[in-house]
Motif scaffolding. Sequence first.
Motif, PDB file in Angstrom:
ATOM      1  N   SER A  22       0.838  -1.185   0.000  1.00  0.00           N
ATOM      2  CA  SER A  22       0.000   0.000   0.000  1.00  0.00           C
ATOM      3  C   SER A  22       0.884   1.250   0.000  1.00  0.00           C
ATOM      4  O   SER A  22       1.965   1.271   0.607  1.00  0.00           O
ATOM      5  N   LYS A  23       0.421   2.273  -0.663  1.00  0.00           N
ATOM      6  CA  LYS A  23       1.163   3.539  -0.638  1.00  0.00           C
ATOM      7  C   LYS A  23       1.161   4.167   0.755  1.00  0.00           C
ATOM      8  O   LYS A  23       1.909   5.109   1.009  1.00  0.00           O
ATOM      9  N   ALA A  24       0.364   3.614   1.669  1.00  0.00           N
ATOM     10  CA  ALA A  24       0.352   4.064   3.059  1.00  0.00           C
ATOM     11  C   ALA A  24       1.329   3.264   3.921  1.00  0.00           C
ATOM     12  O   ALA A  24       1.463   3.538   5.114  1.00  0.00           O
ATOM     13  N   ASP A  25       2.012   2.294   3.344  1.00  0.00           N
ATOM     14  CA  ASP A  25       2.987   1.482   4.076  1.00  0.00           C
ATOM     15  C   ASP A  25       4.095   2.389   4.620  1.00  0.00           C
ATOM     16  O   ASP A  25       4.501   3.367   3.978  1.00  0.00           O
ATOM     17  N   LEU A  26       4.601   2.063   5.801  1.00  0.00           N
ATOM     18  CA  LEU A  26       5.623   2.894   6.438  1.00  0.00           C
ATOM     19  C   LEU A  26       6.899   3.002   5.592  1.00  0.00           C
ATOM     20  O   LEU A  26       7.550   4.044   5.585  1.00  0.00           O
ATOM     21  N   THR A  27       7.238   1.957   4.849  1.00  0.00           N
ATOM     22  CA  THR A  27       8.439   2.052   4.010  1.00  0.00           C
ATOM     23  C   THR A  27       8.244   3.063   2.882  1.00  0.00           C
ATOM     24  O   THR A  27       9.199   3.743   2.480  1.00  0.00           O
ATOM     25  N   ILE A  28       7.027   3.189   2.396  1.00  0.00           N
ATOM     26  CA  ILE A  28       6.742   4.184   1.357  1.00  0.00           C
ATOM     27  C   ILE A  28       6.741   5.579   1.970  1.00  0.00           C
ATOM     28  O   ILE A  28       7.239   6.545   1.379  1.00  0.00           O
ATOM     29  N   GLU A  29       6.204   5.683   3.169  1.00  0.00           N
ATOM     30  CA  GLU A  29       6.260   6.957   3.899  1.00  0.00           C
ATOM     31  C   GLU A  29       7.716   7.373   4.108  1.00  0.00           C
ATOM     32  O   GLU A  29       8.064   8.550   3.964  1.00  0.00           O
ATOM     33  N   LEU A  30       8.564   6.415   4.419  1.00  0.00           N
ATOM     34  CA  LEU A  30       9.987   6.690   4.621  1.00  0.00           C
ATOM     35  C   LEU A  30      10.626   7.199   3.332  1.00  0.00           C
ATOM     36  O   LEU A  30      11.363   8.188   3.339  1.00  0.00           O
ATOM     37  N   SER A  31      10.339   6.540   2.242  1.00  0.00           N
ATOM     38  CA  SER A  31      10.858   6.985   0.951  1.00  0.00           C
ATOM     39  C   SER A  31      10.401   8.412   0.653  1.00  0.00           C
ATOM     40  O   SER A  31      11.186   9.251   0.195  1.00  0.00           O
ATOM     41  N   GLY A  32       9.140   8.694   0.947  1.00  0.00           N
ATOM     42  CA  GLY A  32       8.606  10.036   0.742  1.00  0.00           C
ATOM     43  C   GLY A  32       9.253  11.073   1.637  1.00  0.00           C
ATOM     44  O   GLY A  32       9.456  12.224   1.230  1.00  0.00           O
ATOM     45  N   ALA A  33       9.589  10.694   2.858  1.00  0.00           N
ATOM     46  CA  ALA A  33      10.241  11.627   3.779  1.00  0.00           C
ATOM     47  C   ALA A  33      11.633  12.007   3.272  1.00  0.00           C
ATOM     48  O   ALA A  33      12.040  13.173   3.360  1.00  0.00           O
ATOM     49  N   PHE A  34      12.357  11.021   2.738  1.00  0.00           N
ATOM     50  CA  PHE A  34      13.663  11.332   2.150  1.00  0.00           C
ATOM     51  C   PHE A  34      13.500  12.218   0.919  1.00  0.00           C
ATOM     52  O   PHE A  34      14.279  13.153   0.703  1.00  0.00           O
ATOM     53  N   ASP A  35      12.490  11.925   0.102  1.00  0.00           N
ATOM     54  CA  ASP A  35      12.228  12.733  -1.084  1.00  0.00           C
ATOM     55  C   ASP A  35      11.919  14.175  -0.687  1.00  0.00           C
ATOM     56  O   ASP A  35      12.423  15.130  -1.301  1.00  0.00           O
ATOM     57  N   ALA A  36      11.109  14.351   0.351  1.00  0.00           N
ATOM     58  CA  ALA A  36      10.768  15.699   0.822  1.00  0.00           C
ATOM     59  C   ALA A  36      12.015  16.423   1.321  1.00  0.00           C
ATOM     60  O   ALA A  36      12.199  17.619   1.044  1.00  0.00           O
ATOM     61  N   ALA A  37      12.872  15.723   2.046  1.00  0.00           N
ATOM     62  CA  ALA A  37      14.107  16.343   2.548  1.00  0.00           C
ATOM     63  C   ALA A  37      15.014  16.757   1.392  1.00  0.00           C
ATOM     64  O   ALA A  37      15.550  17.870   1.377  1.00  0.00           O
TER      65      ALA A  37
END
Length: 191
Positions: A22-37
Amino acid sequence: MSITTKTGDLGQTRNFEGDRVSKADLTIELSGAFDAAQSAVGFAIVEARRAEQGGDADSSVANLRGCSVTHIAGVLVEQQRTLFACVGELADGERFDPDGRRMAALEDCTSKLNERVAPEGFVLPGGSELAARIDLARVAVRNCERTVVAARDGGLAVSPEILAYLNRLSDFLFLAARLANASLGVEETAV
């Protein structure tokens, strides 16, 4: 190769291991957090390059041997690359800083900045355009750090070096924003 695959249209994507989640999976959230940074650092780089070209930095503050407002864009670009390398380590296990040089350079720069521009107390974020953008990058890095901790606590293998790096990077960004204001002659607002 088209970047539009339509495979994520129903809310799923591939994680670091290549599994569909799921795009709500924590690993995807992590990838998004790095992308945002990385993106927030990129936003700061645009203004840092403009400030470098303007040449309006106070040389008494800015001259810190490679860690100054006149060189800050290059330091920020290196941090973008390092953030990308952190994601690589999470994805394939290849160490982001195998010889410790990236961390040593960041700590050296942070130490130099701390000697020159550390505030006496708390200051409000912002001031100059460059400082405001760097402050936003710091916030994105702190969010990324919290997401890494959540992913680690959720069972993802995360090296302590990644967490240490993110913590040091936010310290550096805080001081880099102070340097930007000092170099550009912008008085900071104490809390």
